[in-house]
Write a protein that holds these residues in place. Structure first.
Motif, short mmCIF file in Angstrom:
data_model
loop_
_atom_site.label_atom_id
_atom_site.label_comp_id
_atom_site.label_asym_id
_atom_site.label_seq_id
_atom_site.Cartn_x
_atom_site.Cartn_y
_atom_site.Cartn_z
N GLU A 86 0.35 -1.21 -0.03
CA GLU A 86 -0.43 0.32 -0.38
C GLU A 86 1.19 1.32 -0.03
O GLU A 86 0.83 2.19 -1.23
N GLN A 87 2.06 1.13 0.91
CA GLN A 87 2.58 2.23 1.03
C GLN A 87 3.67 2.52 -0.57
O GLN A 87 3.73 3.50 -1.24
N LEU A 88 4.00 1.27 -0.62
CA LEU A 88 4.91 1.68 -2.61
C LEU A 88 3.77 2.12 -3.36
O LEU A 88 3.70 2.63 -4.37
N THR B 117 1.82 4.31 -2.87
CA THR B 117 0.95 5.49 -2.98
C THR B 117 2.04 6.31 -3.39
O THR B 117 2.06 7.71 -3.90
N GLU B 118 3.12 6.01 -2.79
CA GLU B 118 4.38 6.36 -3.70
C GLU B 118 4.38 6.52 -5.25
O GLU B 118 5.30 7.61 -5.93
N LEU B 119 3.98 5.29 -5.20
CA LEU B 119 4.18 5.23 -7.18
C LEU B 119 2.88 6.48 -7.57
O LEU B 119 3.15 6.93 -8.88
N LYS B 120 1.80 6.46 -7.21
CA LYS B 120 0.83 7.57 -6.99
C LYS B 120 1.82 8.89 -7.20
O LYS B 120 1.45 9.98 -8.28
N THR B 121 2.50 8.98 -6.39
CA THR B 121 3.07 10.56 -6.21
C THR B 121 4.20 10.74 -7.35
O THR B 121 4.28 11.90 -7.46
N ALA B 122 4.56 9.65 -7.44
CA ALA B 122 5.57 10.06 -9.19
C ALA B 122 5.63 10.37 -9.80
O ALA B 122 5.69 10.90 -10.86
N LEU B 123 4.07 9.59 -10.29
CA LEU B 123 3.18 9.74 -12.05
C LEU B 123 2.59 11.21 -11.37
O LEU B 123 2.36 12.09 -12.59
N ASP B 124 1.86 11.81 -10.32
CA ASP B 124 1.69 13.77 -10.59
C ASP B 124 2.86 13.81 -10.79
O ASP B 124 2.62 15.13 -11.00
N ALA C 49 12.41 9.35 -12.58
CA ALA C 49 13.47 8.50 -11.63
C ALA C 49 13.05 7.41 -10.40
O ALA C 49 12.79 5.97 -10.18
N THR C 50 12.04 8.83 -10.08
CA THR C 50 11.65 7.40 -8.56
C THR C 50 10.56 6.53 -9.49
O THR C 50 10.37 5.99 -8.91
N LEU C 51 10.15 6.85 -10.10
CA LEU C 51 8.85 6.21 -10.81
C LEU C 51 9.75 4.79 -11.17
O LEU C 51 8.68 3.55 -11.08
N GLU C 52 10.60 4.67 -11.82
CA GLU C 52 10.91 3.43 -11.94
C GLU C 52 11.85 2.47 -10.70
O GLU C 52 11.47 1.30 -10.91
N ALA C 53 12.33 3.49 -9.93
CA ALA C 53 12.57 2.95 -8.56
C ALA C 53 11.43 2.20 -8.24
O ALA C 53 11.73 1.00 -7.91
N LYS C 54 10.26 2.98 -8.08
CA LYS C 54 8.99 2.39 -6.63
C LYS C 54 8.18 1.28 -7.46
O LYS C 54 7.60 0.80 -6.97
N MET C 55 8.30 1.22 -9.20
CA MET C 55 8.07 0.21 -9.77
C MET C 55 8.54 -1.36 -9.54
O MET C 55 8.34 -2.05 -9.84
N SER C 56 10.53 -0.94 -9.90
CA SER C 56 10.78 -2.37 -9.02
C SER C 56 10.65 -2.55 -7.86
O SER C 56 10.03 -3.83 -8.00
#
Length: 381
Positions: free
Chosen positions: A312-314, A316-323, A328-335
């Motif tokens: 759930e935390q990841l 949320t962080e992925l959605k924030t990176a999308l927005d 860079a953060t998007l790819e890291a959180k996807m992994s």
């Protein structure tokens, strides 16, 4: 009547409807027309002592990155102050960011190497808009910078000025009379003879009419040529033709234009590839969010509580990176999320193996597949 004659007749009818509010007609009327430019600036700025020493219409300016803007009327007075007077019939073309861009271009071209920035002259970007884009029913909207000191606002005074002139304003003052003239199709109905004189020349004088008809013909030819270039660039970008084939399929283009297109295409290749990759990454991220939502909703009771919380935390962080479009953060959180999905699936499988018939903390089911978290991710095309 031939097609050429019909076109000429249509041009004559169009010419009758031209106004100063039409930028091409305005630039024709104001080119080398010092008295008219001075009149407009004196009325808009409320300064009677403006004396113009140079006028350039349709003046192209570039910033350091090569991005250009064409200034409708670029004038300089005898004190060095610079003026950019823009006509905008469309509200969209009078956006605040465009005003900022034009102002920055003026600043960037004023100072010469070695000159002190303290000596930079004032600049004025003036948008005369057909509609009241600011919606305040005022004749003029001055835009200035202020310093906030406690509850007090003090003028910054950096010499950079932006003004919006309401073309709909018809007050019984100089600005109202000027805006009437800008929207007037009949020179004999204008208030200011300085403006009417040049409009009358282009609408009624034989040489002036011929000049405007030639201008309209050139505009049509330029528009048609631009369409050819746009088509060539699009086909080149989509790989439908090669660099060597451009001259064969688009003989209307000169060698210089083709060379410039090829250089621009090569220069933009890396940027286009990055944009394509970013779009694919965003699509995959959105797909991962949907898949993890589905897995948590359908089989959340079979997932370890700590893993569920981390997922759930990841997410949320992925959605924030999308927005934030933070690739860079998007790819890291996807992994990280993909690894977490694998761990959740492994945990659910281990639980199923340890309790094939169900047990404490497990849900009994005849379908073994129900105990496995489906969290595989595929890239969306």
């Amino acid at each position: 009547m031939s097609t050429t004659e019909q076109t000429h007749q249509q041009d004559l009818e169009r010419l009758k409807l031209f106004r100063y509010m039409d930028d091409d007609f305005m630039t024709a009327c104001l080119e080398d027309n010092y008295e008219a430019v001075e009149l407009i600036l004196r009325i808009v700025l409320g300064q009677e002592d403006i004396t113009i020493k140079s006028i350039r219409v349709q003046d192209s300016m570039k910033n350091l990155q090569g991005r250009s803007a064409i200034l409708d009327v670029h004038a300089v007075d005898n004190t060095g102050k610079e003026f950019d007077c823009e006509i905008q019939r469309s509200d969209k073309g009078a956006g605040v960011k465009r005003a900022r861009h034009n102002s920055s271009l003026l600043d960037a071209h004023i100072l010469k190497p070695g000159e002190d920035t303290e000596n930079i002259p004032d600049t004025y970007v003036i948008f005369i808009t057909e509609n009241d884009v600011m919606k305040g029913k005022q004749p003029i909207y001055p835009v200035e910078r202020y310093i906030t000191i406690g509850e007090e606002k003090v003028l910054f005074g950096d010499g950079s000025h932006i003004l919006y002139v309401n073309g709909k304003y018809r007050g019984d003052d100089e600005v109202g009379k000027l805006m009437h003239d800008f929207s007037c199709t009949d020179p004999d109905d204008m208030n200011y003879e300085i403006l009417a004189k040049k409009a009358r020349y282009f609408k009624q004088d034989e040489k002036g009419v011929a000049t405007m008809c030639k201008l309209m013909e050139d505009m049509r030819s330029e528009a048609a040529h631009d369409k050819v270039k746009e088509k060539a660039i699009l086909m080149l970008k989509n790989g439908k033709i090669s660099f060597d084939e451009i001259s064969v399929f688009f003989s209307e283009l000169s060698d210089e234009e083709i060379d410039r297109m090829v250089k621009e295409a090569e220069a933009n290749k890396a940027e286009d590839e990055k944009k394509r990759k970013d779009i694919e990454t965003r699509n995959k991220a959105e797909q991962m969010i949907n898949e993890i939502d589905k897995a948590l909703a359908e089989q959340g009771d079979k997932i370890d509580a700590n893993q569920k919380q981390q997922a759930e935390q990841l997410k949320t962080e992925l959605k924030t990176a999308l927005d934030n479009n933070d690739m860079a953060t998007l790819e890291a959180k996807m992994s990280e999320l993909e690894q977490m999905a694998q761990q959740m699936a492994s945990y659910a499988y281990q639980q199923q193996q340890a309790n094939p018939n169900g047990g404490a903390g497990q849900t009994t089911s005849n379908n073994n597949d129900d105990n496995v978290v489906d969290a595989d991710f595929e890239e969306k095309n």
